[in-house]
Write a protein that holds these residues in place. Structure first.
Motif, PDB file in Angstrom:
ATOM      1  N   THR A  21       0.756  -1.149  -0.017  1.00 12.79           N
ATOM      2  CA  THR A  21       0.040   0.147   0.057  1.00 12.79           C
ATOM      3  C   THR A  21       0.741   1.409  -0.087  1.00 12.79           C
ATOM      4  O   THR A  21       1.641   1.342   0.805  1.00 12.79           O
ATOM      5  CB  THR A  21      -0.753  -0.051   1.262  1.00 12.79           C
ATOM      6  N   ASN A  22       0.616   2.286  -0.871  1.00 17.03           N
ATOM      7  CA  ASN A  22       1.271   3.240  -0.923  1.00 17.03           C
ATOM      8  C   ASN A  22       0.769   4.391  -0.187  1.00 17.03           C
ATOM      9  O   ASN A  22      -0.056   5.122  -0.597  1.00 17.03           O
ATOM     10  CB  ASN A  22       1.349   3.834  -2.542  1.00 17.03           C
ATOM     11  N   VAL A  23       1.355   4.428   1.129  1.00 18.27           N
ATOM     12  CA  VAL A  23       0.555   5.379   2.107  1.00 18.27           C
ATOM     13  C   VAL A  23       0.933   6.856   1.596  1.00 18.27           C
ATOM     14  O   VAL A  23      -0.065   7.610   1.937  1.00 18.27           O
ATOM     15  CB  VAL A  23       1.176   5.291   3.399  1.00 18.27           C
ATOM     16  N   SER A  24       1.874   7.164   1.218  1.00 20.98           N
ATOM     17  CA  SER A  24       2.184   8.710   0.635  1.00 20.98           C
ATOM     18  C   SER A  24       1.360   9.032  -0.417  1.00 20.98           C
ATOM     19  O   SER A  24       0.699  10.273  -0.130  1.00 20.98           O
ATOM     20  CB  SER A  24       3.532   8.739   0.189  1.00 20.98           C
ATOM     21  N   ARG A  25       0.894   8.187  -1.330  1.00 18.99           N
ATOM     22  CA  ARG A  25      -0.029   8.494  -2.321  1.00 18.99           C
ATOM     23  C   ARG A  25      -1.511   8.766  -1.557  1.00 18.99           C
ATOM     24  O   ARG A  25      -2.317   9.602  -2.145  1.00 18.99           O
ATOM     25  CB  ARG A  25      -0.190   7.432  -3.505  1.00 18.99           C
ATOM     26  N   ILE A  26      -1.830   7.830  -0.766  1.00 21.09           N
ATOM     27  CA  ILE A  26      -3.146   8.042  -0.067  1.00 21.09           C
ATOM     28  C   ILE A  26      -3.201   9.249   0.377  1.00 21.09           C
ATOM     29  O   ILE A  26      -4.275  10.050   0.407  1.00 21.09           O
ATOM     30  CB  ILE A  26      -3.365   6.905   0.842  1.00 21.09           C
ATOM     31  N   VAL A  27      -2.084   9.549   1.497  1.00 14.21           N
ATOM     32  CA  VAL A  27      -2.312  10.793   1.937  1.00 14.21           C
ATOM     33  C   VAL A  27      -2.307  11.961   1.102  1.00 14.21           C
ATOM     34  O   VAL A  27      -3.060  12.976   1.336  1.00 14.21           O
ATOM     35  CB  VAL A  27      -1.033  11.053   2.935  1.00 14.21           C
ATOM     36  N   TYR A  28      -1.507  11.959   0.200  1.00 11.96           N
ATOM     37  CA  TYR A  28      -1.717  13.206  -0.885  1.00 11.96           C
ATOM     38  C   TYR A  28      -3.063  13.345  -1.477  1.00 11.96           C
ATOM     39  O   TYR A  28      -3.468  14.222  -1.418  1.00 11.96           O
ATOM     40  CB  TYR A  28      -0.522  12.644  -1.874  1.00 11.96           C
ATOM     41  N   LEU A  47      -5.923  12.274  -0.071  1.00 12.14           N
ATOM     42  CA  LEU A  47      -6.489  13.029   0.882  1.00 12.14           C
ATOM     43  C   LEU A  47      -6.611  14.350   1.165  1.00 12.14           C
ATOM     44  O   LEU A  47      -7.499  15.236   1.253  1.00 12.14           O
ATOM     45  CB  LEU A  47      -6.458  12.034   2.268  1.00 12.14           C
ATOM     46  N   ILE A  48      -5.282  14.849   1.039  1.00 13.11           N
ATOM     47  CA  ILE A  48      -5.061  16.173   1.338  1.00 13.11           C
ATOM     48  C   ILE A  48      -5.615  16.979   0.193  1.00 13.11           C
ATOM     49  O   ILE A  48      -6.179  17.788   0.300  1.00 13.11           O
ATOM     50  CB  ILE A  48      -3.644  16.407   1.474  1.00 13.11           C
ATOM     51  N   LEU A  49      -5.405  16.468  -1.191  1.00 13.64           N
ATOM     52  CA  LEU A  49      -5.863  17.014  -2.379  1.00 13.64           C
ATOM     53  C   LEU A  49      -7.387  17.025  -2.401  1.00 13.64           C
ATOM     54  O   LEU A  49      -8.168  18.209  -2.729  1.00 13.64           O
ATOM     55  CB  LEU A  49      -5.442  16.388  -3.668  1.00 13.64           C
ATOM     56  N   PHE A  50      -7.997  15.859  -1.806  1.00 18.32           N
ATOM     57  CA  PHE A  50      -9.202  16.011  -1.787  1.00 18.32           C
ATOM     58  C   PHE A  50     -10.035  17.049  -0.750  1.00 18.32           C
ATOM     59  O   PHE A  50     -10.828  17.945  -1.266  1.00 18.32           O
ATOM     60  CB  PHE A  50      -9.946  14.726  -1.422  1.00 18.32           C
ATOM     61  N   PHE A  51      -9.332  17.098   0.353  1.00 21.25           N
ATOM     62  CA  PHE A  51      -9.671  18.102   1.472  1.00 21.25           C
ATOM     63  C   PHE A  51      -9.527  19.563   0.920  1.00 21.25           C
ATOM     64  O   PHE A  51     -10.261  20.295   1.101  1.00 21.25           O
ATOM     65  CB  PHE A  51      -8.651  17.877   2.593  1.00 21.25           C
TER      66      PHE A  51
END
Length: 349
Positions: free
Chosen positions: A26-33, A35-39
């Motif tokens: 799982t690419n955690v960095s991509r998920i965080v990115y 999520l931040i982009l969505f927010f």
């Protein structure tokens, strides 16, 4: 039919095992990115939506109130109520006494000076009248003597003594002069009496005014409540002096709660009486209200809503009332607290 048989001999073909497939990490960095982009995108869209579709304004919950103050300084004698107490129309709230201020004291001193002048003037006029009466009395005695001498001269002239003619003529002139002087003194007495009567009336008016003024300042007064409500503030205690135009106490009515709302002047075209709004309370509760009226002129934004170090803003002030009377009690609980008011910029229905 010929039967078909599979060979039962062992085969020489070897089967190779496939290597196990590794699970993708799982690419955690991509998920965080993401999520931040969505927010961020959500906040941008919400800001753009709110900025173009929703009008925001600050407001304060207000209740109808009666502020008690006086045009004169008063001394509070007794207080029959306290903060938080419910009162009804006709209740006695406090006892007080009106005090003289500087203007009243100056007026009193001026009237005293005028009264002193009236007294002196009356004494002077009475003295002059008495002097005139004495002069009239003396001149009347002289006139009797002159008339006696005139009668004697007339008898001599009738007897043929013509040398008495000059004496007779002189006596007649003296008689005429004395009569004129007496007449003048009598007319002067009449004028003096008229002036004296005027002074007496003025002095009587002064005494009546002083008496009524003294009654006002010496009388104990009672303040009676003219509305039903709750005592929210009592600013003075017994035996303290409440200066003129300062608040003695405040009565708030527990009904007709409303929000005094401050809209930006640029939103004038999107605001109308009867428009529905949402009111966000400090506890997170949201109630529906409507604009009941606008105030005549623009008002400066209260200090609690004013941004620091920025010029003072002037806003359109509107009164917002509950859409349902059942919500009024909730509004009353937040008296004088700040609320947020939202309204759709466009009336879609």
């Amino acid at each position: 039919m010929k039967q078909f048989k599979l060979k039962e001999k062992k085969t020489f073909i070897k089967i190779l095992k496939e290597p196990p497939v590794e699970k993708k990490k799982t690419n955690v960095s991509r998920i965080v990115y993401l999520l931040i982009l969505f927010f961020v995108l959500t906040m941008v869209v919400k800001r753009i939506y709110n900025g173009n579709v929703t009008i925001f304004a600050d407001g304060q919950i207000e209740l109808p109130k009666q502020t008690i103050n006086f045009p004169n300084d008063i001394k509070v004698i007794d207080i029959y109520t306290e903060e938080g107490k419910t009162v009804c129309e006709g209740d006695t709230l406090f006892k007080y006494k009106i005090l003289r201020d500087e203007i009243d004291q100056a007026n009193l001193e001026s009237k005293n000076q005028e009264n002193s002048w009236i007294i002196k003037e009356r004494l002077s006029i009475n003295k002059k009248i008495e002097l005139n009466k004495i002069l009239i009395s003396n001149k009347s005695l002289n006139l009797k003597q002159i008339n006696s001498n005139i009668n004697t001269s007339e008898s001599l002239l009738l007897g043929g003594l013509h040398s008495e003619y000059n004496q007779y003529s002189h006596l007649k002139d003296v008689e005429s002069k004395i009569r004129s002087e007496i007449l003048y003194l009598k007319e002067e007495i009449k004028l003096l009496l008229n002036h004296l009567n005027l002074l007496i009336r003025n002095q009587q008016n002064y005494l009546n005014s002083t008496r009524s003024t003294s009654e006002i300042y010496n009388r104990l007064n009672y303040f009676i409540a003219s509305i039903d409500g709750v005592i929210s503030d009592v600013f003075y205690e017994e035996n303290e002096i409440c200066f003129k135009k300062e608040e003695m106490l405040t009565i708030h009515q527990l009904k007709d709660a409303s929000v005094i709302t401050y809209f930006d002047t640029n939103e004038m075209d999107h605001l109308n009486v009867g428009d529905e709004v949402s009111v966000l309370f400090p506890d997170g509760n949201v109630q529906q209200g409507r604009i009941s009226k606008f105030f005549v002129s623009t008002y400066a934004l209260p200090s609690e809503f004013q941004k620091k170090y920025e010029p003072t803003e002037r806003n359109i002030v509107a009164q917002v009332v509950p859409q349902s009377t059942a919500d009024e009690k909730l509004w009353q609980k937040f008296y004088k607290m700040n609320v947020r008011v939202e309204k759709s910029r466009y009336n879609l229905f």
